[in-house]
Design an enzyme around this catalytic site. Structure first.
Site, short mmCIF file in Angstrom:
data_model
loop_
_atom_site.label_atom_id
_atom_site.label_comp_id
_atom_site.label_asym_id
_atom_site.label_seq_id
_atom_site.Cartn_x
_atom_site.Cartn_y
_atom_site.Cartn_z
N GLU A 120 3.72 -4.41 12.96
CA GLU A 120 3.00 -3.32 12.52
C GLU A 120 1.62 -3.85 11.77
O GLU A 120 1.85 -3.97 10.51
CB GLU A 120 3.49 -2.11 11.77
CG GLU A 120 2.53 -0.88 12.07
CD GLU A 120 1.68 -0.66 10.82
OE1 GLU A 120 0.54 -0.85 10.99
OE2 GLU A 120 2.17 -0.08 9.75
N LEU A 121 0.45 -4.08 12.29
CA LEU A 121 -0.29 -5.14 11.75
C LEU A 121 -1.66 -4.03 11.51
O LEU A 121 -1.66 -2.70 11.23
CB LEU A 121 -0.69 -6.21 12.58
CG LEU A 121 0.27 -6.90 12.98
CD1 LEU A 121 -0.27 -8.15 13.95
CD2 LEU A 121 0.95 -7.57 11.88
N LYS B 289 11.53 -8.81 1.75
CA LYS B 289 10.37 -9.91 1.12
C LYS B 289 9.25 -8.76 0.72
O LYS B 289 8.68 -8.42 1.80
CB LYS B 289 10.02 -10.91 1.62
CG LYS B 289 9.43 -11.99 0.79
CD LYS B 289 8.12 -11.50 0.11
CE LYS B 289 7.28 -11.71 1.10
NZ LYS B 289 5.57 -11.44 0.23
N HIS B 290 9.31 -8.24 -0.52
CA HIS B 290 8.34 -7.38 -0.55
C HIS B 290 6.96 -7.98 -1.17
O HIS B 290 6.83 -9.17 -1.47
CB HIS B 290 8.52 -6.12 -1.71
CG HIS B 290 7.83 -4.77 -1.23
ND1 HIS B 290 6.74 -4.69 -0.83
CD2 HIS B 290 8.53 -3.57 -1.47
CE1 HIS B 290 6.73 -3.35 -0.73
NE2 HIS B 290 7.55 -2.70 -0.93
N GLU C 36 -11.60 -4.84 9.93
CA GLU C 36 -10.79 -3.76 9.31
C GLU C 36 -11.44 -3.55 7.84
O GLU C 36 -11.22 -4.57 7.19
CB GLU C 36 -9.36 -3.98 9.46
CG GLU C 36 -8.73 -2.76 8.72
CD GLU C 36 -7.13 -2.88 8.67
OE1 GLU C 36 -6.31 -2.16 8.56
OE2 GLU C 36 -6.69 -4.15 8.86
N GLY D 286 1.73 -5.47 7.84
CA GLY D 286 0.77 -6.21 6.84
C GLY D 286 -0.46 -6.77 7.85
O GLY D 286 -0.73 -6.18 8.82
N SER D 287 -0.92 -7.76 7.24
CA SER D 287 -2.16 -8.33 7.92
C SER D 287 -2.05 -9.01 9.15
O SER D 287 -0.85 -9.57 9.44
CB SER D 287 -2.82 -9.34 6.88
OG SER D 287 -1.96 -10.41 6.76
N ASN E 53 0.75 -1.23 -0.04
CA ASN E 53 -0.07 -0.04 0.00
C ASN E 53 0.84 1.31 -0.19
O ASN E 53 0.47 2.29 -0.62
CB ASN E 53 -1.17 -0.07 1.17
CG ASN E 53 -0.43 0.14 2.50
OD1 ASN E 53 0.69 -0.72 2.75
ND2 ASN E 53 -0.94 0.27 3.49
N CYS F 226 -3.48 1.21 7.17
CA CYS F 226 -3.70 0.74 8.54
C CYS F 226 -4.25 1.77 9.51
O CYS F 226 -4.87 1.50 10.35
CB CYS F 226 -2.84 -0.35 8.96
SG CYS F 226 -1.04 0.54 8.93
#
Length: 444
Positions: free
Chosen positions: A230-231, A154-155, A350, A208-209, A131, A264
Site C-alpha cells: 500500500e503505497l 519493522k516499524h 504526492e 509506505g513510500s 503516520n 496516503c
C-alpha cells in the site's frame, strides 16, 4: 547503536532505544517461526478471542497509547484517541466476521466434493510507516493473526515507542506471536532484504513510500514470496456542477488537513469544474479557517512540503492561504493553491502534508482526464448528484471510489490501490485472505 525519537512539536528528544543486532533479529525470527506452527493449529475461536482481548486492552489504555502517538508523530490528541478507537473497532470487526471470511467455500466442480480452504502461511513480515503508528500495524496484524500466522514488524524509527508498546501488548497475551524489530536506519535496506529472503518468512506487507515499496517488492520477487503493498496516492477530489458545495468544502478540509495531510488516502488534488470553481474555493477557504493541525513528523518532511509549495507557486499557481512554517517544531500552515495545472509540482508529486491543490476543469470529461493524469490509483472522491457523480467516478482509475463522501478505510471493506499505489488488499475478507494459502481441495 541507539534509535532516538523526537517530539515533532518541539524537536526535543523523547527517548533512546537500543537497536537490535543480528543475534537479536535471529532470536525474533526463530521465536515467531516456532510460535506460528502452534498458532496455526489453534482453533479459530481461540485466535479470535485473542483479538477481542487486544481490542479491550486498546480501549482500556486508549489515553496512554494516544499520548504516545501524539508525542512521537505529532498529531493532535483527539486524532490519536480516534486512531486507538479505530484499532479497537477493527479487532471487533475481524473477530466477528473472520469465521465467515475464513470458512471453507464449497464449489460445484462435478467431483463428489470440492472446496477452497484458506490456510495459514507462517510468519508475515511487515514494514510500516509513522503516520498512523497504531492503525497501520493493527490492521495488518489482526488479519495475519486471525488467519493463523505470526508476525514480525519493522516499524518507522520515528515511532519506536509505539512499536514496542504494541509488541508488549501482544507478548502479554501470546508470547512469540508478534515481535517488533528496532533496526538502525543505515542497516534497514540490507537487513530488510535479508529478512525477506529468510526461509522462515512466508510473505511480506508494506505500507509506505514508492521507494520503500520498490525495494521490498524486489526482495520479495527475488525470494518468490507474496507481497502486499500500500503505497502513495495523489487522490482526486472531483467537484461537479451539481454538487453540494458547502458539504463538499467541509469534507475537503477534513480530508486534506486531517493528520496534517500525512495520509496516503487523503484528498490531494481538488478538481473542480469551472462553473462552480470560485464558489467552491470560497467555501474551502471558509472551512479551512477553523482547521487546527499538528506538526509534520520530521524536519525533512516539512522541508519537502515547503519545496513543493514554492515550486508550484513559482510555476504560476496562486497561493490563497497558508504556505508558512512555525517554530519550534515542524509545522506547516494549512495551505491552499489555486490554478494548479498538470506539470506543476503539487499536481505531479504526492504532497504528504497540509496542501490543497485546486485544479480547474472545463467540464466532466476534462475533470476525468485530469483525475486520471497520475501514476497513482489509491482513492477517488466525486461530488455531485449521486447518479451523475457515480457515472463520472466509474471512469476514474482507483482502488476505492467514494461518492459524496471523502475516501476512508473501513475494516469491513477492502482497502488498496492500483498503478504505483501498490497491489493487494488490506482489511475485510480480501485483506485476511491475502495472508493465506488459498487451497483447492477435491475429494472423489
Amino acid at each position: 547503536m541507539q534509535i532516538v525519537t523526537r517530539d515533532p512539536a518541539t524537536g526535543a528528544e523523547l527517548g533512546r532505544y537500543p537497536a537490535h543486532d543480528d543475534d537479536a533479529i535471529e532470536r525474533a525470527l526463530a521465536e515467531t517461526a516456532a510460535t506460528a506452527v502452534a498458532w496455526a493449529a489453534t482453533p479459530l475461536p481461540e485466535r479470535l478471542a485473542l483479538l477481542r482481548t487486544v481490542g479491550k486492552i486498546l480501549t482500556e489504555r486508549r489515553a496512554q497509547y494516544a499520548a504516545l502517538i501524539t508525542a512521537e508523530m505529532g498529531k493532535p490528541l483527539a486524532e490519536s484517541l480516534a486512531e486507538i478507537d479505530k484499532c479497537a473497532w477493527n479487532c471487533e470487526v475481524v473477530a466477528d466476521l473472520a469465521p465467515e471470511w475464513l470458512a471453507d467455500r464449497p464449489i460445484d466442480s462435478g467431483a463428489a466434493r470440492s472446496w477452497v480452504s484458506y490456510e495459514p502461511l507462517g510468519v508475515i513480515f511487515a514494514v510500516m510507516p509513522w503516520n498512523f503508528p497504531f492503525w497501520q500495524v493493527l490492521r495488518f496484524a489482526c488479519a495475519a493473526l486471525a488467519a493463523g500466522n505470526a508476525a514480525v514488524l519493522k516499524h518507522s524509527p520515528d515511532v519506536t515507542g509505539c512499536a514496542l508498546a504494541i509488541e508488549e501488548l501482544f507478548e502479554s497475551l501470546q508470547p512469540g506471536i508478534f515481535r517488533a524489530l528496532v533496526i538502525d536506519a543505515e542497516r534497514v535496506p540490507e537487513t530488510c532484504a535479508r529478512i525477506v529472503a529468510d526461509r522462515r518468512i512466508a510473505a511480506v506487507t508494506l505500507t509506505g513510500s514508492e521507494r520503500a515499496g520498490l525495494a521490498i517488492a524486489a526482495a520479495a520477487g527475488a525470494a518468490l514470496k507474496k507481497a502486499v503493498l500500500e503505497l502513495g496516492g495523489s487522490d482526486p477530489f472531483v467537484v461537479l456542477a451539481d454538487a453540494d458545495l458547502g458539504g463538499a468544502a467541509e469534507a475537503a478540509a477534513r480530508s486534506r488537513f486531517g493528520n496534517a495531510g500525512q495520509s496516503c488516502v487523503s484528498a490531494k488534488r481538488f478538481i473542480v469544474v469551472e462553473p462552480v470553481a470560485d464558489a467552491f474555493v470560497a467555501a474551502l477557504l471558509g472551512a479551512t479557517k477553523s482547521v487546527s493541525i499538528g506538526p509534520l513528523a520530521r524536519a525533512d518532511l516539512r522541508d519537502t512540503v515547503i519545496r513543493q509549495i514554492e515550486e508550484t507557486v513559482a510555476a504560476g499557481a496562486k497561493l490563497l492561504a497558508g504556505g508558512g512554517t512555525g517554530t519550534p517544531g515542524y509545522f506547516v500552515e494549512p495551505t491552499i493553491l489555486d490554478h494548479v495545472t498538470p506539470g506543476m509540482t503539487a499536481f505531479a508529486e504526492e504532497t504528504f502534508g497540509p496542501v490543497a491543490a485546486i485544479i480547474r476543469a472545463r467540464d466532466d470529461d476534462h475533470a476525468i482526464a485530469l483525475a486520471n493524469d497520475t501514476d497513482f490509483g489509491l482513492g477517488a472522491s466525486v461530488w455531485g448528484e449521486p447518479e451523475h457523480a457515480l457515472a463520472v467516478g466509474r471512469r476514474i482509475r482507483s482502488g476505492a471510489l467514494f461518492v459524496n463522501a471523502p475516501v476512508a478505510s473501513d475494516p469491513r471493506l477492502p482497502f488498496g490501490g492500483t498503478g504505483r499505489s501498490g497491489y493487494g488488499r488490506e482489511l475485510s475478507a480480501e485483506g485476511v485472505r491475502e495472508f493465506t494459502n488459498v487451497r483447492t481441495i477435491v475429494a472423489g
